[in-house]
Design a protein around this motif. Structure first.
Motif, PDB file in Angstrom:
ATOM      1  N   GLY A 186       0.939  -1.426  -0.085  1.00 20.71           N
ATOM      2  CA  GLY A 186       0.174  -0.042  -0.098  1.00 20.71           C
ATOM      3  C   GLY A 186       0.967   1.285  -0.059  1.00 20.71           C
ATOM      4  N   PRO A 187       0.265   2.231  -0.189  1.00 16.78           N
ATOM      5  CA  PRO A 187       0.984   3.672  -0.313  1.00 16.78           C
ATOM      6  C   PRO A 187       1.440   3.955   0.962  1.00 16.78           C
ATOM      7  N   GLY A 188       2.552   4.616   1.119  1.00 14.85           N
ATOM      8  CA  GLY A 188       3.121   5.257   2.260  1.00 14.85           C
ATOM      9  C   GLY A 188       3.061   6.904   2.321  1.00 14.85           C
ATOM     10  N   ALA A 189       3.667   7.522   3.175  1.00 20.67           N
ATOM     11  CA  ALA A 189       3.400   9.073   3.328  1.00 20.67           C
ATOM     12  C   ALA A 189       3.919   9.795   1.937  1.00 20.67           C
ATOM     13  N   ASP A 190       4.998   9.363   1.415  1.00 22.61           N
ATOM     14  CA  ASP A 190       5.541   9.939   0.089  1.00 22.61           C
ATOM     15  C   ASP A 190       4.622   9.715  -0.976  1.00 22.61           C
ATOM     16  N   GLU A 191       4.166   8.535  -1.056  1.00 22.36           N
ATOM     17  CA  GLU A 191       3.325   8.008  -2.147  1.00 22.36           C
ATOM     18  C   GLU A 191       1.724   8.823  -1.869  1.00 22.36           C
ATOM     19  N   ASP A 192       1.285   9.099  -0.662  1.00 26.40           N
ATOM     20  CA  ASP A 192       0.023   9.529  -0.553  1.00 26.40           C
ATOM     21  C   ASP A 192      -0.022  11.221  -0.686  1.00 26.40           C
ATOM     22  N   ALA A 193       1.243  11.724  -0.778  1.00 27.58           N
ATOM     23  CA  ALA A 193       1.387  13.181  -1.082  1.00 27.58           C
ATOM     24  C   ALA A 193       1.598  13.138  -2.540  1.00 27.58           C
ATOM     25  N   SER A 194       2.232  12.344  -3.371  1.00 30.72           N
ATOM     26  CA  SER A 194       2.493  12.398  -4.732  1.00 30.72           C
ATOM     27  C   SER A 194       1.699  11.856  -5.617  1.00 30.72           C
ATOM     28  N   GLY A 195       0.797  10.888  -5.165  1.00 36.14           N
ATOM     29  CA  GLY A 195      -0.352  10.174  -5.833  1.00 36.14           C
ATOM     30  C   GLY A 195       0.613   9.137  -6.773  1.00 36.14           C
ATOM     31  N   ARG A 196       1.711   8.674  -6.637  1.00 34.26           N
ATOM     32  CA  ARG A 196       2.456   7.771  -7.179  1.00 34.26           C
ATOM     33  C   ARG A 196       2.963   6.701  -6.489  1.00 34.26           C
ATOM     34  N   PRO A 197       3.164   5.428  -7.015  1.00 34.08           N
ATOM     35  CA  PRO A 197       3.518   4.423  -6.180  1.00 34.08           C
ATOM     36  C   PRO A 197       5.078   4.204  -5.953  1.00 34.08           C
ATOM     37  N   PHE A 198       5.456   3.852  -4.948  1.00 29.35           N
ATOM     38  CA  PHE A 198       6.872   3.566  -4.741  1.00 29.35           C
ATOM     39  C   PHE A 198       7.921   4.963  -5.112  1.00 29.35           C
ATOM     40  N   VAL A 199       7.627   5.975  -4.624  1.00 29.23           N
ATOM     41  CA  VAL A 199       8.402   6.990  -4.803  1.00 29.23           C
ATOM     42  C   VAL A 199       9.485   7.349  -3.448  1.00 29.23           C
ATOM     43  N   GLY A 200       9.312   6.861  -2.317  1.00 31.78           N
ATOM     44  CA  GLY A 200       9.957   7.192  -1.264  1.00 31.78           C
ATOM     45  C   GLY A 200      11.191   6.033  -1.188  1.00 31.78           C
ATOM     46  N   LYS A 201      11.850   6.020   0.007  1.00 31.15           N
ATOM     47  CA  LYS A 201      13.255   5.550   0.121  1.00 31.15           C
ATOM     48  C   LYS A 201      13.043   3.977  -0.651  1.00 31.15           C
ATOM     49  N   ALA A 202      11.861   3.282  -0.139  1.00 31.61           N
ATOM     50  CA  ALA A 202      11.588   1.948  -0.629  1.00 31.61           C
ATOM     51  C   ALA A 202      11.362   2.114  -2.263  1.00 31.61           C
ATOM     52  N   GLY A 203      10.705   3.061  -2.698  1.00 34.34           N
ATOM     53  CA  GLY A 203      10.842   3.227  -4.177  1.00 34.34           C
ATOM     54  C   GLY A 203      12.128   3.254  -4.724  1.00 34.34           C
ATOM     55  N   GLN A 204      13.001   4.207  -4.050  1.00 31.48           N
ATOM     56  CA  GLN A 204      14.393   4.248  -4.808  1.00 31.48           C
ATOM     57  C   GLN A 204      14.864   2.885  -4.895  1.00 31.48           C
ATOM     58  N   LEU A 205      14.971   2.065  -3.765  1.00 25.97           N
ATOM     59  CA  LEU A 205      15.323   0.674  -3.892  1.00 25.97           C
ATOM     60  C   LEU A 205      14.851  -0.093  -4.999  1.00 25.97           C
ATOM     61  N   LEU A 206      13.609  -0.234  -5.098  1.00 29.76           N
ATOM     62  CA  LEU A 206      12.889  -0.680  -6.227  1.00 29.76           C
ATOM     63  C   LEU A 206      13.210  -0.345  -7.667  1.00 29.76           C
ATOM     64  N   ASN A 207      13.549   0.965  -7.693  1.00 29.36           N
ATOM     65  CA  ASN A 207      14.075   1.444  -9.170  1.00 29.36           C
ATOM     66  C   ASN A 207      15.401   0.756  -9.199  1.00 29.36           C
ATOM     67  N   ASN A 208      16.506   0.792  -8.179  1.00 30.15           N
ATOM     68  CA  ASN A 208      17.518   0.064  -8.426  1.00 30.15           C
ATOM     69  C   ASN A 208      17.511  -1.519  -8.742  1.00 30.15           C
ATOM     70  N   MET A 209      16.477  -2.042  -8.036  1.00 31.22           N
ATOM     71  CA  MET A 209      16.497  -3.559  -8.195  1.00 31.22           C
ATOM     72  C   MET A 209      15.822  -3.895  -9.810  1.00 31.22           C
ATOM     73  N   ILE A 210      14.987  -2.857 -10.064  1.00 27.52           N
ATOM     74  CA  ILE A 210      14.595  -2.880 -11.649  1.00 27.52           C
ATOM     75  C   ILE A 210      15.739  -2.643 -12.640  1.00 27.52           C
ATOM     76  N   GLY A 211      16.243  -1.590 -12.422  1.00 27.11           N
ATOM     77  CA  GLY A 211      17.561  -1.488 -13.165  1.00 27.11           C
ATOM     78  C   GLY A 211      18.628  -2.442 -13.126  1.00 27.11           C
TER      79      GLY A 211
END
Length: 293
Positions: A148-173
């Motif tokens: 589910g969304p966290g605080a950063d996601e709730d503010a931006s309306g985008r999934p996985f944009v906080g610290k966990a999202g940055q790590l997910l981006n690295n995993m995808i890369g």
């Protein structure tokens, strides 16, 4: 004189009855009364005016009260009353055909419009600011589903944009892909208070929309990020250890289970295990890690 005594006793009984009715409404339960019996009248001179004293019912043992007056207002949290997750494969029939690639963006927009300013579950009233629908390539071969969304996601309306999202981006890369080439969504689209785990009623209410997103994108592989995503996608409650390292099925796609990026931030020692899960996905999809410069 005897008539006067009878009148006094009759008045006494009526008084006690009136007092009993009063106590019934004041204390919530009736009082037990014992009607007095007049002693034999030996002579008129010996008759004394009756003294009016309320008769208080003896207290009943607590055990008897519990047996005779069960607490009907006590909630029953029996396990059978908690909604159990149902596999996404059983929630609705699979689509008879695939949507054309050019029709998928509009189909996803229609799902978002259907959600609207959702008030279908308590999360709508628990401090939510934004509904986090999901984003990515509508024709992605690979889809990631989180909790589910966290605080950063709730503010931006985008999934996985906080610290966990940055790590997910690295995993995808590390898999040789970019964020824009995959599709990312969550089990629930509103942030649970204090980032707690979604309640079954909340997750089950929101599942219908994630299911439709999956059916529109129709990825080849889905990666469930964490136990919550795995539980609701597969309809089973099982440890990650028992779900990882093998393929599962979900809406016509192959599904792999790995750790949630937020967990990996708390326990970096498990990153090597998560990489094994991603390598299994890469092998299935024919992906190669980018060469290190």
């Amino acid at each position: 004189m005897a008539g006067e005594v009878e009148d006094q006793l009759r008045a006494y009984v009526e008084y006690l009855r009136d007092l009993g009715v009063h106590d019934f409404y004041r204390r919530g339960e009736p009082v037990v009364f014992e009607e007095p019996v007049a002693a034999p009248v030996a002579a008129a001179a010996e008759v004394q005016p009756a003294v009016v004293k309320p008769v208080v019912a003896p207290a009943r043992p607590v055990a008897v009260q519990q047996e005779t007056k069960p607490d009907i207002f006590k909630p029953d949290f029996a396990e059978s009353s908690i909604p159990k997750p149902v596999s996404f494969d059983l929630l609705a029939p699979l689509p008879a055909s695939r949507l054309a690639a050019e029709a998928r963006p509009a189909a996803l927009k229609a799902i978002l419009d259907e959600i609207g300013d959702c008030t279908r579950c308590p999360l709508a009233y628990a401090g939510r600011h934004t509904i986090v629908f999901g984003e990515g390539d509508p024709s992605a071969r690979l889809m990631f589903v989180g909790e589910g969304p966290g605080a950063d996601e709730d503010a931006s309306g985008r999934p996985f944009v906080g610290k966990a999202g940055q790590l997910l981006n690295n995993m995808i890369g590390a898999m040789g892909l970019t964020r824009e080439q995959v599709y990312i969504a969550n089990i629930v689209k509103c942030r649970p208070p204090q980032n707690r785990v979604p309640e079954p009623g909340e997750a089950n209410t929101c599942s219908q929309f994630l299911l439709k997103q999956i059916d529109v994108v129709q990825p080849e592989v889905i990666v469930a990020l964490g136990a919550t995503a795995a539980t609701y996608l597969l309809g089973v409650k099982q440890s990650l250890a028992g779900l990882r390292g093998q393929w599962h099925g979900c809406r016509g796609a192959k599904l792999a289970v790995t750790y949630h990026p937020a967990f990996l931030l708390r326990d970096p020692r498990q990153k090597a295990e998560a990489w094994k899960d991603l390598q299994m996905v890469m092998k299935e999809m024919g992906l190669k890690a980018p060469a290190k410069g």
